[in-house]
Design an enzyme around this catalytic site. Structure first.
Site, PDB file in Angstrom:
ATOM      1  N   GLU A 127       0.862  -1.190   0.000  1.00  0.00           N
ATOM      2  CA  GLU A 127       0.000   0.000   0.000  1.00  0.00           C
ATOM      3  C   GLU A 127       0.891   1.230   0.000  1.00  0.00           C
ATOM      4  OE1 GLU A 127      -2.447  -0.167   3.527  1.00  0.00           O
ATOM      5  OE2 GLU A 127      -2.710  -2.323   3.276  1.00  0.00           O
ATOM      6  N   LYS A 129       2.265   4.588   1.493  1.00  0.00           N
ATOM      7  CA  LYS A 129       2.363   5.145   2.837  1.00  0.00           C
ATOM      8  C   LYS A 129       1.976   6.621   2.744  1.00  0.00           C
ATOM      9  CE  LYS A 129       5.362   5.221   6.864  1.00  0.00           C
ATOM     10  NZ  LYS A 129       5.122   6.585   7.298  1.00  0.00           N
ATOM     11  N   ASP A 131       1.155  10.350   3.801  1.00  0.00           N
ATOM     12  CA  ASP A 131       1.809  11.209   4.773  1.00  0.00           C
ATOM     13  C   ASP A 131       0.788  12.103   5.469  1.00  0.00           C
ATOM     14  OD1 ASP A 131       3.920  12.071   6.206  1.00  0.00           O
ATOM     15  OD2 ASP A 131       4.760  13.356   4.649  1.00  0.00           O
ATOM     16  N   TYR A 252      -8.321   7.986   4.195  1.00  0.00           N
ATOM     17  CA  TYR A 252      -8.118   6.715   3.496  1.00  0.00           C
ATOM     18  C   TYR A 252      -8.094   5.585   4.526  1.00  0.00           C
ATOM     19  CZ  TYR A 252      -6.723   9.224  -0.729  1.00  0.00           C
ATOM     20  OH  TYR A 252      -6.701  10.023  -1.833  1.00  0.00           O
ATOM     21  N   LYS A 343      10.713   3.630   3.069  1.00  0.00           N
ATOM     22  CA  LYS A 343      10.608   5.092   2.997  1.00  0.00           C
ATOM     23  C   LYS A 343      11.377   5.615   1.800  1.00  0.00           C
ATOM     24  CE  LYS A 343      10.118   7.653   6.630  1.00  0.00           C
ATOM     25  NZ  LYS A 343       9.178   8.643   7.160  1.00  0.00           N
ATOM     26  N   CYS A 439      13.348  50.011  -1.711  1.00  0.00           N
ATOM     27  CA  CYS A 439      12.554  49.077  -2.494  1.00  0.00           C
ATOM     28  C   CYS A 439      13.160  48.859  -3.877  1.00  0.00           C
ATOM     29  CB  CYS A 439      11.125  49.602  -2.616  1.00  0.00           C
ATOM     30  SG  CYS A 439      10.107  48.595  -3.701  1.00  0.00           S
ATOM     31  N   CYS A 442      10.448  50.625  -6.438  1.00  0.00           N
ATOM     32  CA  CYS A 442      10.134  52.061  -6.468  1.00  0.00           C
ATOM     33  C   CYS A 442      11.155  52.908  -5.723  1.00  0.00           C
ATOM     34  CB  CYS A 442       8.753  52.307  -5.883  1.00  0.00           C
ATOM     35  SG  CYS A 442       8.720  52.092  -4.091  1.00  0.00           S
ATOM     36  N   CYS A 457       7.980  47.659   2.037  1.00  0.00           N
ATOM     37  CA  CYS A 457       8.098  48.919   1.314  1.00  0.00           C
ATOM     38  C   CYS A 457       6.988  49.826   1.836  1.00  0.00           C
ATOM     39  CB  CYS A 457       7.927  48.662  -0.183  1.00  0.00           C
ATOM     40  SG  CYS A 457       7.658  50.155  -1.146  1.00  0.00           S
ATOM     41  N   CYS A 462       3.556  51.940  -4.502  1.00  0.00           N
ATOM     42  CA  CYS A 462       4.624  51.184  -5.168  1.00  0.00           C
ATOM     43  C   CYS A 462       4.018  50.354  -6.295  1.00  0.00           C
ATOM     44  CB  CYS A 462       5.320  50.281  -4.160  1.00  0.00           C
ATOM     45  SG  CYS A 462       6.529  49.187  -4.919  1.00  0.00           S
TER      46      CYS A 462
HETATM   47  S1  IVH Z   1      -0.248   0.463   8.788  1.00  0.00           S
HETATM   48  C1  IVH Z   1       0.912  -1.492  12.703  1.00  0.00           C
HETATM   49  N1  IVH Z   1      -0.712   1.467   6.360  1.00  0.00           N
HETATM   50  O1  IVH Z   1       2.508   5.382   8.695  1.00  0.00           O
HETATM   51  C2  IVH Z   1       0.833  -0.872  11.378  1.00  0.00           C
HETATM   52  N2  IVH Z   1       0.221   2.881   8.017  1.00  0.00           N
HETATM   53  O2  IVH Z   1       4.795   4.385  10.931  1.00  0.00           O
HETATM   54  C3  IVH Z   1       0.366   0.530  11.448  1.00  0.00           C
HETATM   55  N3  IVH Z   1       0.628   5.169   7.288  1.00  0.00           N
HETATM   56  O3  IVH Z   1       1.320   5.465  11.958  1.00  0.00           O
HETATM   57  C4  IVH Z   1       0.200   1.313  10.259  1.00  0.00           C
HETATM   58  N4  IVH Z   1      -0.113   4.910   5.229  1.00  0.00           N
HETATM   59  O4  IVH Z   1       0.152   6.913  10.238  1.00  0.00           O
HETATM   60  C5  IVH Z   1      -0.243   1.700   7.613  1.00  0.00           C
HETATM   61  N5  IVH Z   1      -1.146   2.252   4.212  1.00  0.00           N
HETATM   62  C6  IVH Z   1      -0.714   2.468   5.444  1.00  0.00           C
HETATM   63  C7  IVH Z   1      -0.225   3.713   5.848  1.00  0.00           C
HETATM   64  C8  IVH Z   1       0.235   3.887   7.155  1.00  0.00           C
HETATM   65  C9  IVH Z   1       0.405   5.753   6.114  1.00  0.00           C
HETATM   66  C10 IVH Z   1       1.217   5.842   8.463  1.00  0.00           C
HETATM   67  C11 IVH Z   1       0.468   5.640   9.733  1.00  0.00           C
HETATM   68  C12 IVH Z   1       1.410   4.961  10.679  1.00  0.00           C
HETATM   69  C13 IVH Z   1       2.738   5.235  10.070  1.00  0.00           C
HETATM   70  C14 IVH Z   1       3.659   4.056  10.279  1.00  0.00           C
END
Ligand code: IVH
Length: 697
Positions: A127, A129, A131, A252, A343, A439, A442, A457, A462
């Site tokens: 999936e 990740k 932010d 999500y 990451k 400035c 001007c 300014c 201006c």
């Molecule tokens: S699973 C025990 N799935 O990333 C597993 N986390 O450090 C817990 N996050 O705290 C998280 N997308 O805030 C999971 N598809 C995803 C995610 C996700 C973002 C974040 C979440 C979590 C941190 C993991």
């Protein structure tokens, strides 16, 4: 369709309408594929509001009209999670990911309970990740076993908090349109979900919402927020659900749990599909994958797609698919063994600062900008980066000629994060940047007011300010004059047709036709747009004036409070501060604006042109009319400004010291002599809770 027995607005009609609206909310906010125009949707919503207003007894908590409760919150309760919300271990390279995979495979076959025929066939779900910040949503059936309502309702939303205990942010989360307030019995059945369940997932601030919010911050004189994650986290913790609703957060879903916190499904891929069927937004970028080479392929594709997604991701989460295997693998300390986060490396690059230039904004604010040796970051060429203000340059200890690390998140303006230590053999000259004293446009004097970070300014005329002001005035969220973009604005200024915003309203066709690339049709369309803009409400005119710190929201509050341009122009600072969110800094800026002769001239010309100068005033509450309060000590949730604003909004007065005339003393922790004095005089003492009680009467 048969009408319900109870008349024109029967329970059934109203519920049908709600279902229809929910369907369109789902199409729009979850699937991103609206079936009807926004205006049609608004119409449906309006009819529902009307029906509900006529039949308040038929309003339900999960009605689409009930997302925003309206009332500000006093704070957030802390509540325990069904099962701890953990974080995941990170890996940063292919090698580390392969090690993790090998460990999972070896444990899968060696741990007690291994079933060589099945469980050692390790499979993963990949999936994105996201932010943002993680959130737990609790859904429960309607109260009472004999209830006819077999749907499930959002009962509670908890932040992760410390992992074990989160904060109850339900009122704020309800405003997120992709969070279903209820899941119908039909959807529950289709998704194979019980009525009581928990969904965990991520609250994010989409890129468009983030940009919009930063524009607003800037208009209000605030520094732009660093990234959408901070935006989402900050928004979820504000005490104004109304504000949260405006920020357009998104949710999500990625876990489906039983109320006791254990997994609802045998397999993560199945869980994600079920959540999607139930009406939650589940990221379409997900894949069940057996071998690690293909996981690496998924990661590579994710990194490629990262830029154009419209929301931020910072990696890929790889989860063991089977719930049974997850259980056997268990946890190490604070993270599961069955999941890992790959990451992405931060999107940054090292380049050289060739020059620092200064830009003049519409409030006269000077922003230093680093001119960079162009460098590619995540597929885009970056040649400039904001340095915000002089303090930032000092903090970075930046000199022209330095090598710097430039970072770019999502659609965010690139910024210089640090100076790279200089090598001895670097042949580049390095010299100090001196903030200009005059400035660059001007040549007027530049000032930096005491206690402020920005240089500005001082010349209200201006040309740089005028051109920026004009663009702001014409922009979509202000007077919405389509066709008045940079190209036209520049020509209007250069040809001398516009020397003030008010000149827009005396433009005529011959003038426009004399500009380059403007034909008859374009000219007429632009004039029609300008004419139409006169009908914009007062709040937009106020926002358009470009008064420092007066952004979209403050302009609206001012229009509602004062009801006319004249009343606002006549208001004193203390009167201005009666408006929620207006403090001394803002009130002073407003006063200064209206005390400036040139600005009055502008306003009078706009009045003559026929712009809207009046608005409907908001009814003021007056439950505390005539009562005097004194605040002392630290309250658990409200800041002193908050408490003051709320008391005043309800018609009360806040005084600095206790006397016989004081009606109430609101005392928090470490209340001092004022509390003693109040006790001595027999003045009633309130704590925060009692104050809020009083306010809600
Ligand atoms: S699973 C025990 N799935 O990333 C597993 N986390 O450090 C817990 N996050 O705290 C998280 N997308 O805030 C999971 N598809 C995803 C995610 C996700 C973002 C974040 C979440 C979590 C941190 C993991």
């Amino acid at each position: 369709m048969k009408k319900a027995a109870s008349g024109p607005a029967g329970v059934r009609d109203i519920e049908h309408l709600r279902e229809e609206i929910r369907h369109h909310e789902y199409q729009y906010y979850v699937l991103d594929s609206p079936e009807i125009a926004d205006a049609e949707f608004d119409l449906l919503m309006r009819s529902l509001k009307q029906l509900e207003a006529a039949h308040p007894e038929l309003v339900t908590a999960d009605s689409p009209t009930q997302r925003v409760g309206g009332k500000p919150l006093a704070g957030f309760n802390k509540l325990a999670h069904s099962r701890p919300m953990l974080s995941i271990d990170n890996v940063n390279s292919e090698e580390e990911l392969r090690e993790w995979d090998a460990r999972v495979r070896s444990l899968a076959t060696s741990l007690p309970g291994a079933n060589p025929g099945k469980d050692n066939e390790v499979s993963y779900v990949c999936e994105y990740k996201l932010d943002g910040l993680s959130m737990a949503l609790h859904y429960r059936g309607a109260a009472g076993p004999e209830s006819n309502d077999k749907s499930s309702h959002l009962q509670r939303a908890l932040t992760r908090g410390d992992g074990s205990i989160g904060e109850d942010v339900t009122s704020n989360v309800r405003t997120i349109r992709s969070v279903p307030l209820s899941v119908s019995a039909k959807k529950l059945a289709a998704a194979n979900l019980p009525t009581g369940f928990e969904v965990r997932g991520e609250v994010v601030m989409p890129a468009a919402a983030f940009l919009r919010w930063n524009e607003e911050r800037e208009a209000a004189g605030l520094a732009p927020a660093a990234n959408p994650r901070n935006g989402a986290a900050g928004t979820i913790r504000t005490l104004e659900p109304n504000l949260v609703a405006q920020r357009r957060l998104d949710f999500y879903a990625y876990f489906a749990l039983k109320p006791d916190g254990t997994n609802l499904f045998d397999d993560q891929a199945e869980a994600l599909d079920a959540l999607s069927t139930a009406g939650f937004r589940v990221n379409p970028h997900r894949e069940a994958i057996r071998d690690i080479d293909r996981v690496l392929g998924f990661i590579a594709r994710a990194e490629e797609q990262r830029v154009g997604l419209g929301y931020e991701i910072d990696g890929v989460v790889i989860k063991v698919a089977s719930t049974a295997l997850q259980q056997r693998l268990g946890y190490t300390g604070r993270a599961p063994r069955w999941a890992v986060a790959y990451k992405f490396s931060a999107r940054s690059a090292v380049t050289r600062v060739e020059d620092i230039r200064v830009q003049v904004g519409r409030t006269g604010k000077l922003t230093p900008v680093a001119i960079l040796t162009p460098v590619s970051i995540g597929g885009t060429t970056v040649a400039r980066a904001t340095l915000h203000n002089a303090d930032e340059i000092a903090r970075l200890n930046l000199k022209i000629g330095d090598l710097v690390t430039v970072e770019r998140g999502g659609d965010v303006i690139p910024k210089v994060v640090e100076v790279v230590p200089r090598k001895d053999d670097d042949p580049h000259a390095r010299h100090d940047f001196h903030f200009p004293t005059h400035c660059p446009v001007c040549n007027s004097e530049i000032v930096r007011a005491e206690g402020e970070v920005d240089h500005r300014c001082v010349n209200v005329d201006c040309p740089a300010r005028l051109s920026e002001s004009l663009l702001h005035f014409a922009s979509r969220k202000v007077m919405n004059i389509e066709g008045l973009g940079e190209a036209v604005a520049t020509q209007l200024l250069e040809q001398g047709f516009v020397k003030s915003i008010a000149d827009l309203y005396s433009l005529d066709e011959p003038a426009l036709l004399s500009l380059e690339r403007i034909g008859e049709k374009t000219a007429q369309a632009l004039l029609a747009q300008i004419e139409q803009s006169k009908r914009n409400p007062l709040k937009r005119v106020l926002f358009g004036l470009g008064i420092r710190f007066v952004g979209e929201r403050t302009a609206q509050l001012l229009a509602e409070e004062f009801g006319s341009m004249d009343a606002l122009m006549a208001a004193t600072q203390p009167e201005l501060e009666r408006v929620n969110e207006v403090g001394p800094r803002v009130s002073q800026a407003i006063r200064e604006f209206f005390d400036e002769h040139k600005n009055i001239e502008l306003i009078e010309r706009l009045r003559k042109a026929g712009l809207t100068f009046t608005a409907e005033r908001k009814k003021k509450s007056s439950q505390l009319e005539g009562l005097t309060f004194v605040l002392t000590g630290t309250l658990p949730n409200l800041t002193r400004e908050d408490a003051k604003a709320r008391i005043e909004a309800a018609g009360g007065r806040v005084a600095g010291s206790v006397s016989k005339k004081t009606d109430y003393v609101v005392a928090g922790e470490e209340a001092g002599s004022k509390l003693d004095k109040a006790t001595g005089l027999g003045v009633k003492i309130l704590d925060e809770e009692a104050l809020l009680q009083l306010l809600s009467n």
